[in-house]
Design a protein around this motif. Structure first.
Motif, mmCIF file in Angstrom:
data_model
loop_
_atom_site.group_PDB
_atom_site.id
_atom_site.type_symbol
_atom_site.label_atom_id
_atom_site.label_comp_id
_atom_site.label_asym_id
_atom_site.label_seq_id
_atom_site.Cartn_x
_atom_site.Cartn_y
_atom_site.Cartn_z
ATOM 1 N N LEU A 51 -9.281 27.115 31.036
ATOM 2 C CA LEU A 51 -7.817 27.177 31.087
ATOM 3 C C LEU A 51 -7.358 28.604 31.339
ATOM 4 N N ALA A 88 2.905 25.002 34.097
ATOM 5 C CA ALA A 88 1.934 23.978 34.460
ATOM 6 C C ALA A 88 0.690 24.130 33.586
ATOM 7 N N GLY A 89 0.076 23.036 33.246
ATOM 8 C CA GLY A 89 -1.154 23.092 32.462
ATOM 9 C C GLY A 89 -0.941 23.137 30.975
ATOM 10 N N SER A 90 0.242 22.808 30.505
ATOM 11 C CA SER A 90 0.464 22.841 29.056
ATOM 12 C C SER A 90 -0.225 21.669 28.363
ATOM 13 N N PRO A 141 -0.742 33.577 37.374
ATOM 14 C CA PRO A 141 -1.500 32.786 36.399
ATOM 15 C C PRO A 141 -1.190 33.267 34.983
ATOM 16 N N ARG A 142 -1.199 32.345 34.040
ATOM 17 C CA ARG A 142 -0.819 32.652 32.653
ATOM 18 C C ARG A 142 -1.593 33.838 32.081
ATOM 19 N N GLN A 155 -5.654 29.756 34.288
ATOM 20 C CA GLN A 155 -5.365 30.129 35.671
ATOM 21 C C GLN A 155 -4.170 29.380 36.243
ATOM 22 N N GLU A 156 -3.607 28.460 35.450
ATOM 23 C CA GLU A 156 -2.434 27.727 35.914
ATOM 24 C C GLU A 156 -1.230 28.667 35.962
#
Length: 151
Positions: free
Chosen positions: A90, A97-99, A6-7, A92-93
């Motif tokens: 936000l 992904a999730g940008s 995760p990021r 946990q992507e």
């Protein structure tokens, strides 16, 4: 790691590792200059030696700037960004992904947008210092390789 964690986990790992990397880089740059100075008496320094010393000094300056300023500020900014992102669910992507949700948050939150811009600036400056150290070390190795025949 950036593709599998995760990021925020990846960012936290980087925030822990980068200070060590920057300190090691600064120490090695200083050690290179010290060893070079000890093996080359100042009364016998030619133009090539002066260039080599300048390369070492540039490397030290870039490494110290990164250690004492750019790296620390970038780490502090990423911690702030992560707090804001966590408040909005936000972080946990995994990977890139999730940008889109972050892009929407930047559009809707001026404070987050400013933090993201500041982080991008300090991250770029830190990367530039790191790249400058790599180039300086490459030039130093090139100079050293050119002197092998004299050994």
């Amino acid at each position: 790691m950036s593709r599998h964690l995760p990021r925020h986990t990846f960012g936290s790992i980087q925030r822990q590792l980068f200070p060590y990397y920057f300190h090691i880089s600064s120490t090695c740059a200083f050690l290179n200059l010290t060893l070079f100075a000890m093996s080359h008496p100042s009364e016998k320094l030619g133009e090539q030696h002066t260039t080599q010393i300048i390369i070492f000094l540039v490397c030290i300056a870039a490494a110290v700037l990164n250690t004492q300023w750019f790296g620390q500020v970038a780490s502090a900014l990423v911690a702030e960004l992560q707090l804001v992102e966590q408040r909005h669910g936000l972080g946990q992507e995994v990977g890139l992904a999730g940008s889109e949700p972050r892009r929407q948050l930047r559009a809707s939150s001026p404070g987050y947008r400013q933090l993201a811009r500041s982080f991008a600036l300090y991250h770029a400056l830190s990367s530039l210092c790191n790249l400058l150290c790599i180039v300086c070390n490459g030039l130093s190795l090139y100079h050293l390789a050119g002197q092998l025949s004299a050994l």
